[in-house]
Design a protein around this motif. Sequence first.
Motif, short mmCIF file in Angstrom:
data_model
loop_
_atom_site.label_atom_id
_atom_site.label_comp_id
_atom_site.label_asym_id
_atom_site.label_seq_id
_atom_site.Cartn_x
_atom_site.Cartn_y
_atom_site.Cartn_z
N TYR A 1 155.76 56.51 -19.53
CA TYR A 1 155.01 57.63 -18.95
C TYR A 1 155.89 58.84 -18.62
CZ TYR A 1 150.68 55.15 -19.13
OH TYR A 1 149.57 54.51 -19.61
N PHE A 2 157.19 58.65 -18.62
CA PHE A 2 158.07 59.83 -18.56
C PHE A 2 157.92 60.66 -19.85
CE2 PHE A 2 160.48 57.13 -15.48
CZ PHE A 2 160.37 58.00 -14.39
N ILE A 3 157.71 59.97 -20.97
CA ILE A 3 157.50 60.68 -22.24
C ILE A 3 156.20 61.49 -22.18
CG2 ILE A 3 157.05 60.40 -24.71
CD1 ILE A 3 158.87 58.00 -24.70
N PHE A 4 155.15 60.89 -21.66
CA PHE A 4 153.88 61.61 -21.55
C PHE A 4 154.00 62.79 -20.57
CE2 PHE A 4 151.86 57.51 -23.02
CZ PHE A 4 151.44 58.04 -24.24
N THR A 5 154.83 62.64 -19.56
CA THR A 5 155.06 63.77 -18.64
C THR A 5 155.68 64.94 -19.39
OG1 THR A 5 155.39 62.25 -16.78
CG2 THR A 5 156.21 64.50 -16.52
N SER B 1 150.14 53.27 -7.91
CA SER B 1 149.92 53.13 -9.35
C SER B 1 148.43 53.19 -9.68
CB SER B 1 150.49 51.80 -9.86
OG SER B 1 151.89 51.74 -9.70
N ALA B 2 147.62 52.49 -8.90
CA ALA B 2 146.18 52.50 -9.13
C ALA B 2 145.61 53.90 -8.93
CB ALA B 2 145.49 51.51 -8.20
N ILE B 3 146.06 54.59 -7.89
CA ILE B 3 145.58 55.95 -7.62
C ILE B 3 145.99 56.89 -8.74
CG2 ILE B 3 145.79 57.93 -6.06
CD1 ILE B 3 146.08 55.92 -3.75
N ALA B 4 147.22 56.74 -9.23
CA ALA B 4 147.71 57.60 -10.31
C ALA B 4 146.88 57.42 -11.58
CB ALA B 4 149.19 57.31 -10.59
N PHE C 1 165.77 49.73 -20.57
CA PHE C 1 166.10 50.19 -19.22
C PHE C 1 165.73 49.18 -18.13
CE2 PHE C 1 165.39 54.12 -21.69
CZ PHE C 1 166.65 54.70 -21.53
N GLY C 2 164.97 48.16 -18.50
CA GLY C 2 164.53 47.19 -17.51
C GLY C 2 163.33 47.69 -16.74
N GLY C 3 162.46 46.80 -16.35
CA GLY C 3 161.26 47.20 -15.63
C GLY C 3 160.19 47.71 -16.57
N ALA C 4 159.23 48.42 -16.00
CA ALA C 4 158.11 48.94 -16.79
C ALA C 4 157.80 50.36 -16.36
CB ALA C 4 156.88 48.04 -16.60
N GLY C 5 156.95 51.01 -17.14
CA GLY C 5 156.48 52.36 -16.79
C GLY C 5 157.28 53.50 -17.39
N LEU D 1 144.73 73.24 -16.00
CA LEU D 1 144.56 72.35 -14.85
C LEU D 1 144.57 70.90 -15.29
CD1 LEU D 1 143.96 72.07 -11.81
CD2 LEU D 1 141.52 72.27 -12.36
N SER D 2 143.89 70.62 -16.39
CA SER D 2 143.82 69.25 -16.90
C SER D 2 145.17 68.75 -17.39
CB SER D 2 142.80 69.21 -18.05
OG SER D 2 142.67 67.91 -18.56
N ILE D 3 145.88 69.58 -18.17
CA ILE D 3 147.17 69.15 -18.75
C ILE D 3 148.21 68.91 -17.67
CG2 ILE D 3 149.11 69.95 -20.15
CD1 ILE D 3 147.04 71.33 -21.94
N PHE D 4 148.37 69.86 -16.77
CA PHE D 4 149.41 69.70 -15.74
C PHE D 4 149.00 68.63 -14.72
CE2 PHE D 4 150.61 74.04 -17.20
CZ PHE D 4 151.86 73.70 -17.66
N GLY D 5 147.69 68.45 -14.52
CA GLY D 5 147.24 67.35 -13.66
C GLY D 5 147.55 66.00 -14.27
N GLN D 6 147.34 65.87 -15.58
CA GLN D 6 147.70 64.62 -16.25
C GLN D 6 149.20 64.40 -16.27
OE1 GLN D 6 145.03 64.67 -20.04
NE2 GLN D 6 145.28 62.53 -19.45
N GLY D 7 149.96 65.49 -16.44
CA GLY D 7 151.42 65.36 -16.42
C GLY D 7 151.92 64.87 -15.08
N ALA D 8 151.37 65.44 -14.00
CA ALA D 8 151.77 65.00 -12.66
C ALA D 8 151.35 63.55 -12.41
CB ALA D 8 151.14 65.92 -11.61
N SER D 9 150.17 63.18 -12.91
CA SER D 9 149.70 61.80 -12.74
C SER D 9 150.58 60.83 -13.54
CB SER D 9 148.25 61.68 -13.20
OG SER D 9 147.41 62.51 -12.44
N ALA D 10 151.00 61.24 -14.76
CA ALA D 10 151.87 60.38 -15.57
C ALA D 10 153.21 60.18 -14.87
CB ALA D 10 152.08 61.00 -16.94
N LEU D 11 153.77 61.25 -14.30
CA LEU D 11 155.04 61.13 -13.58
C LEU D 11 154.89 60.22 -12.37
CD1 LEU D 11 157.97 62.02 -13.17
CD2 LEU D 11 157.11 64.00 -11.90
N THR D 12 153.80 60.39 -11.64
CA THR D 12 153.55 59.53 -10.48
C THR D 12 153.38 58.07 -10.90
OG1 THR D 12 152.44 61.38 -9.36
CG2 THR D 12 152.03 59.17 -8.50
N LEU D 13 152.67 57.85 -12.00
CA LEU D 13 152.47 56.48 -12.49
C LEU D 13 153.78 55.84 -12.90
CD1 LEU D 13 150.53 54.20 -13.26
CD2 LEU D 13 150.20 55.32 -15.47
N ALA D 14 154.63 56.59 -13.59
CA ALA D 14 155.93 56.06 -14.01
C ALA D 14 156.77 55.66 -12.81
CB ALA D 14 156.66 57.09 -14.86
#
Length: 521
Positions: free
Chosen positions: A483-487, A411-414, A476-480, A387-400
């Motif tokens: 967090y695709f790597i962390f996903t 971004s703040a919620i993620a 790639f330009g921009g930021a974030g 639950l923790s790992i896949f929750g963090q993965g989903a949060s990382a994807l959302t943040l990116a």
Amino acid sequence: MTTMLRQYMRDVSPFLLVLVIISTLGPLQFGYHIAELNAPQDVISCRVPKSSSSKLAATFSSWTSHSSPNHASASATFPSCIPMNDAQFAVVSSMYNLGGLIGALAGGPISSTRGRLFAMRLTGLFFASGSVLLTLGTSITVMSMGRILAGVGAGASTVIVPIYISEVAPPRERGTFGAMTQISINVGILGTQTLGFFLSSESTWRWIFAIGIGIATLQILGLLVIPESPAWLATHKNVAQAKRILQRIRGRHYDIEEETAAWDSGTASPEEEPLLDDSQPPLNPPGPRRTSVSSKGSRNPGSHLGFFQVVRDPQYRPALVAAVGVMASQQLCGINSIIMYSVSLLNNLLPISSALLTIIVSAINLFTTIACSPLPDKLGRKTCLLLSIFGQGASALTLALSILFGLKILSAIAVLFFVAFFAVGLGPVPFILASEMVGPEAVGAVQSCCLGASYITTFLVAQFFPIINLALNKRFGGAGWVYFIFTGLAVLCGLFVMWRVPETKGKKDADEVWGRTRRLD
């Protein structure tokens, strides 16, 4: 509930609470130092000259002026900042984890031969000397040395303090007190982030490190008045003294006979109690112990295996791989990218001050750790990890995605969910698993391997995260983009847990966890 509360009040004496509070000042400093560079990063590295209008900063700035009458001379001796680029700052930051690795590997042997109390006092000296160098640092080299010394104290504390707490805590309450290590780490993180918010200015940032000297001094003084672990004394043939100390810890009217029965038989061992055990029976009765049947025969209950013995023995190899993999997953899913770099990473990307958000993140980390501490016993260790790992993965994807598309609220919620999911499983469970997947003869070696893996992966994240983040943003330009790597890493870590990590909830011993046959010696 009333019965449980009554039992807790009977088992826990005021003196025990004092021991736990003083001993956990070590893990508290682990959290304090791991996040101390986050908020003042831009000021320390001369990127953004900044003055603070807060009353707290004005107070500390006034103290600085009074303690240095010759302001020009003081400015020349202690510059207001130390020029560093991203790579150089990453080196200073990651040196803490190098020191942590050294401390983690050395802490166990020192505490076994010289005692838990001696080892904890030694960590206090490392914390104090590291904080002094950081406070007075005028160059990258001096700052790096300070981080290494503080890291040595932190690494040793994460090994020694959980053992000490497990040995002084009542058998029925070891799970509750075992969580104090993680909670105190989060208190330290919250404290340094809050101070960083108010003191990140050219004239006050050194006070963040100076306060670390005060905490280390308080730890050293406190450790002068608390006793050695009774279990360690008993295994070093000081049974009478061990019983006196345990009686003092438990209280005058507490019956310690059942708890000390194994000491009289000479079979007790300090490592026979898991580091953060919350699954053992309330009391361990005297009598024959179960041991694993392996190709090499049953182990002597009083023996302890070294690292190379555990690695070479096929009986322990699956547990070693699983425990080390879970501990590495704790860092590879990216929690320290938030704890250590959130201020610079999220600057100008969120609708509120990134430094203020970091304080909120640290507070959520603390309170969710406290709130989620019963979950591994209710849902299971493996379930909480997934639950923790896949929750963090989903949060990382959302943040990116939210950073790329400029969705600041999202971004703040993620970020908040990223930290909350860490507390569900990846925060507390890795410290529990090692003691549940192997027998007492191997838990020390496996735990050392786990902590070594933790500091190595933390070092990699601290060293390369800002460099990779900057490179991806330029490419790639921009930021974030990082967090695709962390996903992706979260997906790989989740698959590893699914395939290689057994469920240990409700299992009596390591044999039952791995489905091995058992016999009585």
